[in-house]
Scaffold this motif. Structure first.
Motif, PDB file in Angstrom:
ATOM      1  N   TYR A  33       0.843  -1.343   0.167  1.00  0.00           N
ATOM      2  CA  TYR A  33      -0.085  -0.109  -0.133  1.00  0.00           C
ATOM      3  C   TYR A  33       0.957   1.440  -0.085  1.00  0.00           C
ATOM      4  CZ  TYR A  33      -3.076   3.743   1.718  1.00  0.00           C
ATOM      5  OH  TYR A  33      -3.840   4.916   1.873  1.00  0.00           O
ATOM      6  N   THR A  34       1.818   1.178   1.060  1.00  0.00           N
ATOM      7  CA  THR A  34       2.875   2.322   0.854  1.00  0.00           C
ATOM      8  C   THR A  34       3.444   2.657  -0.646  1.00  0.00           C
ATOM      9  OG1 THR A  34       3.247   1.993   3.367  1.00  0.00           O
ATOM     10  CG2 THR A  34       4.817   3.377   2.310  1.00  0.00           C
ATOM     11  N   VAL A  35       4.090   1.502  -1.040  1.00  0.00           N
ATOM     12  CA  VAL A  35       4.712   1.555  -2.272  1.00  0.00           C
ATOM     13  C   VAL A  35       3.840   2.327  -3.660  1.00  0.00           C
ATOM     14  CG1 VAL A  35       5.950   0.275  -4.124  1.00  0.00           C
ATOM     15  CG2 VAL A  35       6.528  -0.045  -1.882  1.00  0.00           C
ATOM     16  N   ILE A  36       2.372   1.741  -3.484  1.00  0.00           N
ATOM     17  CA  ILE A  36       1.471   2.030  -4.471  1.00  0.00           C
ATOM     18  C   ILE A  36       1.169   3.477  -4.298  1.00  0.00           C
ATOM     19  CG2 ILE A  36      -0.730   1.941  -5.265  1.00  0.00           C
ATOM     20  CD1 ILE A  36      -0.181  -1.185  -4.831  1.00  0.00           C
ATOM     21  N   THR A  37       0.790   4.057  -2.908  1.00  0.00           N
ATOM     22  CA  THR A  37       0.123   5.365  -2.630  1.00  0.00           C
ATOM     23  C   THR A  37       1.185   6.356  -2.253  1.00  0.00           C
ATOM     24  OG1 THR A  37      -0.347   4.861  -0.450  1.00  0.00           O
ATOM     25  CG2 THR A  37      -1.995   4.377  -1.982  1.00  0.00           C
ATOM     26  N   GLY A  38       2.456   5.965  -1.880  1.00  0.00           N
ATOM     27  CA  GLY A  38       3.253   6.857  -1.158  1.00  0.00           C
ATOM     28  C   GLY A  38       3.071   7.362   0.059  1.00  0.00           C
TER      29      GLY A  38
END
Length: 178
Positions: A107-112
């Motif tokens: 989730y962090t990688v996709i949304t930043g």
């Protein structure tokens, strides 16, 4: 004539897509580079196709629905059937937990946007409980979940492929095809 089996060859293929085509395989596949095309074709022909055919045949052969325990029990007895089932299910919670832990990072990688610890734990627990509830459903009754998940994975892969081709057209290839 008996009741028609609900787990068809197409469902078996889509189930294999769900099992084999996972997010955590992206990094190793990318590290392999262009030789991955050979290895994917090799794996499809020598593993996935026979695996799908065997599973489809075994799943439609037995009156009690087939499955790992039924197949091994018929061949080697109830003791071995129970042992193989136990090995499979002891692996299941470990695999589910590893995916749950990976989900907030993905989730962090996709949304930043980085999640705090409490939010990450809540998402991980929700993931585990949803998977556990789905796993309680017999495969023949939950075939729509497997098929839907495989369709989503294929759509995502096509989307990534389209973005990859767009990236190649704009910036060139990262690795030469030799």
């Amino acid at each position: 004539m008996g009741e028609k089996k609900k787990f068809s060859m197409l469902s078996c293929i889509l189930t294999v897509i769900c099992v084999v085509f996972v997010a955590e395989a992206a990094a190793p596949v990318a590290a392999i580079g262009n030789s991955q095309y050979f290895w994917w074709i090799f794996m499809i022909i020598l593993f996935l196709l026979p695996y799908g055919l065997i599973s489809s045949e075994m799943g439609t052969t037995y009156d009690n629905g087939g499955g790992l325990y039924d197949w091994v029990s018929a061949a080697y007895g109830h003791k071995m059937g129970a042992r193989v089932s136990w090995y499979y299910w002891i692996n299941f919670p470990l695999w589910t937990a590893s995916l749950a832990v990976m989900f907030p990072d993905l989730y962090t990688v996709i949304t930043g946007k980085e999640l705090n610890t409490i939010a990450a734990i809540i998402i991980e627990l929700a993931f585990v409980w949803i998977v556990a509830l789905i796993a309680r459903t017999p495969t023949a009754d939950a075939v729509w979940i497997l098929n839907g998940s495989a369709a989503i994975k294929v759509i995502l892969a096509i989307g990534v492929g389209i973005f990859g081709v767009m990236g190649i057209a704009k910036n060139g290839m990262a690795n030469p095809i030799t």
